[in-house]
Design a protein around this motif. Structure first.
Motif, PDB file in Angstrom:
ATOM      1  N   LEU A  61       4.593   4.507   4.970  1.00 49.72           N
ATOM      2  CA  LEU A  61       4.707   3.519   3.909  1.00 49.72           C
ATOM      3  C   LEU A  61       3.342   3.159   3.344  1.00 49.72           C
ATOM      4  O   LEU A  61       2.356   3.070   4.080  1.00 49.72           O
ATOM      5  N   GLU A  62       3.301   2.931   2.038  1.00 51.88           N
ATOM      6  CA  GLU A  62       2.128   2.364   1.385  1.00 51.88           C
ATOM      7  C   GLU A  62       2.327   0.857   1.354  1.00 51.88           C
ATOM      8  O   GLU A  62       3.320   0.364   0.823  1.00 51.88           O
ATOM      9  N   LEU A  63       1.379   0.129   1.946  1.00 53.39           N
ATOM     10  CA  LEU A  63       1.472  -1.320   2.059  1.00 53.39           C
ATOM     11  C   LEU A  63       0.470  -1.962   1.109  1.00 53.39           C
ATOM     12  O   LEU A  63      -0.707  -1.612   1.116  1.00 53.39           O
ATOM     13  N   ASN A  64       0.927  -2.905   0.329  1.00 53.55           N
ATOM     14  CA  ASN A  64       0.062  -3.597  -0.620  1.00 53.55           C
ATOM     15  C   ASN A  64      -0.377  -4.924  -0.027  1.00 53.55           C
ATOM     16  O   ASN A  64       0.452  -5.778   0.281  1.00 53.55           O
ATOM     17  N   THR A  65      -1.689  -5.088   0.110  1.00 54.88           N
ATOM     18  CA  THR A  65      -2.219  -6.277   0.758  1.00 54.88           C
ATOM     19  C   THR A  65      -2.238  -7.498  -0.151  1.00 54.88           C
ATOM     20  O   THR A  65      -2.323  -8.616   0.326  1.00 54.88           O
TER      21      THR A  65
END
Length: 170
Positions: A89-93
C-alpha cells in the motif's frame, strides 16, 4: 579515444545502477475518498480498508473473520502491488516534508497482519520480486547518491532495510 568508449561506459553505468527486473511503483486506481472502502482480494480472502473516522489518522483493515489491524495514514491508501498473500500500500502521511510511506498487509492461514510503515519520504519507488521476497527501493533523500531498499518477508512480517551507494555517485 575517450569519446569512443564514453557512450557504452555511460550506458553500462546507468543500467548497472538499476535493479534487475525492477519496475516503477504506480497505482492503477484513483485515490479513494476518506469515507470510501478499499477492498483487496488476496488468495486467503478479501480485506477491507477504511479510515478510522474517530482518529482520522489511521486505517482500519479487516478480514472476513473479524480480525483487525491498523496502519497510520492521513488518507485512504492506494494498492500498488500484490505478492502472494500480501498487498503493498501507498500511505499518505498528510505532510509536505514526507508525503508518502509504504506498508504491507498480509492475510494467510496465520491470520491478518500489517508491517510497520517504511520509506525514505521519496515519492518515487521501484518494485522487484526476488528469490528472498519482494523488494521496494527508493532514493535516500537524506543521503544523496544512495538508495534504500526494503525486503519484506510476509511469513515473519519482517522488513529488512538495505542501503546501497549508486554507481554514478561521487
Amino acid at each position: 579515444m575517450l569519446a569512443k568508449f564514453s557512450c557504452p561506459l555511460i550506458l553500462a553505468l546507468l543500467l548497472g545502477s538499476l535493479p534487475a527486473r525492477s519496475e516503477p511503483l504506480v497505482a492503477d486506481a484513483d485515490n479513494l475518498q476518506n469515507d470510501e472502502t478499499l477492498v483487496i482480494t488476496l488468495p486467503a480472502g478479501p480485506i477491507e480498508i477504511t479510515m478510522d473516522q474517530v482518529s482520522a489518522a489511521r486505517l482500519i483493515i479487516k478480514d472476513g473473520k473479524g480480525q483487525t489491524v491498523t496502519i497510520d495514514s492521513a488518507y485512504m491508501p492506494r494498492l500498488l502491488k500484490s505478492f502472494h498473500n500480501s498487498a503493498l500500500l501507498e500511505l499518505n502521511t498528510g505532510g509536505n516534508a514526507c508525503p508518502i510511506l509504504f506498508g504491507w498487509v498480509t492475510l494467510d492461514a496465520r491470520g491478518l497482519r500489517a508491517s510497520e510503515d517504511f520509506g525514505t519520504c521519496a515519492e518515487d519507488a521501484s518494485y522487484e520480486e526476488t528469490k528472498d521476497g519482494p523488494v521496494v527501493s527508493m532514493d535516500d533523500i537524506g543521503d544523496p547518491g544512495h538508495t534504500v531498499s526494503y525486503l519484506y518477508d510476509p511469513t515473519s512480517n519482517k522488513l529488512t532495510k538495505m542501503k546501497t551507494r549508486a554507481l554514478h555517485a561521487p
